[in-house]
Every structure is written in C-alpha cells, then in structure tokens.
Design a protein around this motif. Structure first.
Motif, PDB file in Angstrom:
ATOM      1  N   ASP A   1       0.858  -1.177   0.000  1.00  0.00           N
ATOM      2  CA  ASP A   1       0.000   0.000   0.000  1.00  0.00           C
ATOM      3  C   ASP A   1       0.900   1.235   0.000  1.00  0.00           C
ATOM      4  OD1 ASP A   1      -2.121   1.702   0.127  1.00  0.00           O
ATOM      5  OD2 ASP A   1      -2.552   1.348   2.250  1.00  0.00           O
ATOM      6  N   PHE A   2       0.999   1.897  -1.132  1.00  0.00           N
ATOM      7  CA  PHE A   2       1.903   3.026  -1.276  1.00  0.00           C
ATOM      8  C   PHE A   2       1.347   4.307  -0.663  1.00  0.00           C
ATOM      9  CE2 PHE A   2       3.264   0.360  -4.942  1.00  0.00           C
ATOM     10  CZ  PHE A   2       4.540   0.112  -4.485  1.00  0.00           C
ATOM     11  N   LYS A   3       0.076   4.322  -0.291  1.00  0.00           N
ATOM     12  CA  LYS A   3      -0.517   5.538   0.266  1.00  0.00           C
ATOM     13  C   LYS A   3      -0.072   5.784   1.701  1.00  0.00           C
ATOM     14  CE  LYS A   3      -4.564   5.389  -2.664  1.00  0.00           C
ATOM     15  NZ  LYS A   3      -6.012   5.271  -2.742  1.00  0.00           N
TER      16      LYS A   3
ATOM     17  N   ASN B   1       7.039   9.654   4.729  1.00  0.00           N
ATOM     18  CA  ASN B   1       7.594  10.663   3.840  1.00  0.00           C
ATOM     19  C   ASN B   1       9.113  10.488   3.782  1.00  0.00           C
ATOM     20  OD1 ASN B   1       8.234  12.873   2.351  1.00  0.00           O
ATOM     21  ND2 ASN B   1       7.276  14.367   3.717  1.00  0.00           N
ATOM     22  N   PHE B   2       9.647  10.339   2.582  1.00  0.00           N
ATOM     23  CA  PHE B   2      11.078  10.094   2.420  1.00  0.00           C
ATOM     24  C   PHE B   2      11.911  11.274   2.913  1.00  0.00           C
ATOM     25  CE2 PHE B   2      14.959  10.360  -0.155  1.00  0.00           C
ATOM     26  CZ  PHE B   2      15.553   9.168   0.239  1.00  0.00           C
ATOM     27  N   ALA B   3      11.469  12.489   2.661  1.00  0.00           N
ATOM     28  CA  ALA B   3      12.221  13.677   3.083  1.00  0.00           C
ATOM     29  C   ALA B   3      12.334  13.731   4.603  1.00  0.00           C
ATOM     30  CB  ALA B   3      11.556  14.940   2.549  1.00  0.00           C
ATOM     31  N   GLN B   4      11.251  13.405   5.308  1.00  0.00           N
ATOM     32  CA  GLN B   4      11.295  13.409   6.774  1.00  0.00           C
ATOM     33  C   GLN B   4      12.215  12.311   7.292  1.00  0.00           C
ATOM     34  OE1 GLN B   4       7.225  13.016   7.929  1.00  0.00           O
ATOM     35  NE2 GLN B   4       6.734  15.186   7.578  1.00  0.00           N
ATOM     36  N   LEU B   5      12.151  11.126   6.704  1.00  0.00           N
ATOM     37  CA  LEU B   5      13.038  10.036   7.131  1.00  0.00           C
ATOM     38  C   LEU B   5      14.502  10.399   6.904  1.00  0.00           C
ATOM     39  CD1 LEU B   5      11.145   6.885   5.836  1.00  0.00           C
ATOM     40  CD2 LEU B   5      11.433   7.616   8.194  1.00  0.00           C
ATOM     41  N   LEU B   6      14.800  11.049   5.797  1.00  0.00           N
ATOM     42  CA  LEU B   6      16.175  11.440   5.499  1.00  0.00           C
ATOM     43  C   LEU B   6      16.662  12.493   6.487  1.00  0.00           C
ATOM     44  CD1 LEU B   6      18.547  11.105   3.567  1.00  0.00           C
ATOM     45  CD2 LEU B   6      17.562  12.906   2.161  1.00  0.00           C
ATOM     46  N   GLN B   7      15.825  13.465   6.827  1.00  0.00           N
ATOM     47  CA  GLN B   7      16.219  14.487   7.792  1.00  0.00           C
ATOM     48  C   GLN B   7      16.467  13.866   9.170  1.00  0.00           C
ATOM     49  OE1 GLN B   7      13.140  17.418   7.702  1.00  0.00           O
ATOM     50  NE2 GLN B   7      14.008  18.517   5.930  1.00  0.00           N
TER      51      GLN B   7
END
Length: 133
Positions: free
Chosen positions: A114-116, A120-126
């Motif tokens: 389920d991709f929905k 959030n990739f940006a938050q995980l990276l930060q």
C-alpha cells in the motif's frame, strides 16, 4: 616501370579505390538492424509453433510448487490428471517421494504494498541525517 609499360600499351589508368564500396549510410545501418531483429522474432515464432518444441506446457501436467533444497536438488509437486505427486529432482534423476491424498491449497495471490501509507522520504532522510551528526 609497369605503369610506363601500361601507358605505352594504351591501357587507360584506373583510379585507386574506384571499385571500393561506399560507406554505408545511417539509413542502411538502421535497415540492417531492423532486418536482423525481424529475423530473430520470425525464427522464434516458427520455433514456438513447431511440433515437439519445449515452449508449450504438456496437456494434463503442471508444476504446482517447487522448492530448492540444494545446488542441484529440488522437491517438486506435480499435478498429473488431477493427482498430485511429490517428486525429488536431482542431477542424477527423478524419484517419486509421495502421492498426496488431497491437493495442496492454492497459494495466496501476491499483493502489492500500500503506497498511500508509506512514510515521507524527506522526513526520514532528515531524521537520519540528524542522528548521524
């Protein structure tokens, strides 16, 4: 010396490279590539329709499940006319291990994730970058 003899004999001189083929154009190269690809596809089509080719599954037989148990050894469940057999397949041969009294249950179909609800990739990276510094 030979050239002077030919001139004296009245033989016309020919230019060097006069009979050499011209360099192929881009159109000719693309046309040759398309011809080779068409030949490959055509031969595949012919081989697929030839009798005795291994591309078509046998009537009344199908592999239900397969499990690798070694580099060249497998355990396979094969259904033959409604009866399922457990076979051991090795490099040296195939042995019947068991006749299954009832068929194996059908495997559950593979589901797409389920991709929905992915984070959030940006938050995980930060968060990851903050932890490392």
């Amino acid at each position: 010396m030979i050239a002077s003899l030919l001139i004296a004999a009245g033989v016309p001189a020919t230019k060097v490279g006069q009979h050499a083929a011209a360099a192929p154009s881009m159109f000719g190269a693309v046309l040759a590539l398309l011809a080779v690809l068409a030949l490959i596809v055509g031969l595949g089509w012919v081989l697929k329709r030839m009798p005795g080719s291994g591309f078509r599954p046998a009537e009344g037989m199908r592999v239900v499940a397969s499990l690798n148990v070694g580099a060249k050894e497998r355990v396979v469940v094969v259904e033959v006319n409604g009866e399922q057999l457990l076979l051991g397949v090795t490099a040296g041969g195939i042995n019947t291990l068991h006749r299954l009294p009832e068929p194996l249950p059908a495997p559950t179909p593979a589901r797409l994730p389920d991709f929905k609800h992915l984070p959030n990739f940006a938050q995980l990276l930060q968060q990851r970058l903050r932890k490392e510094t």
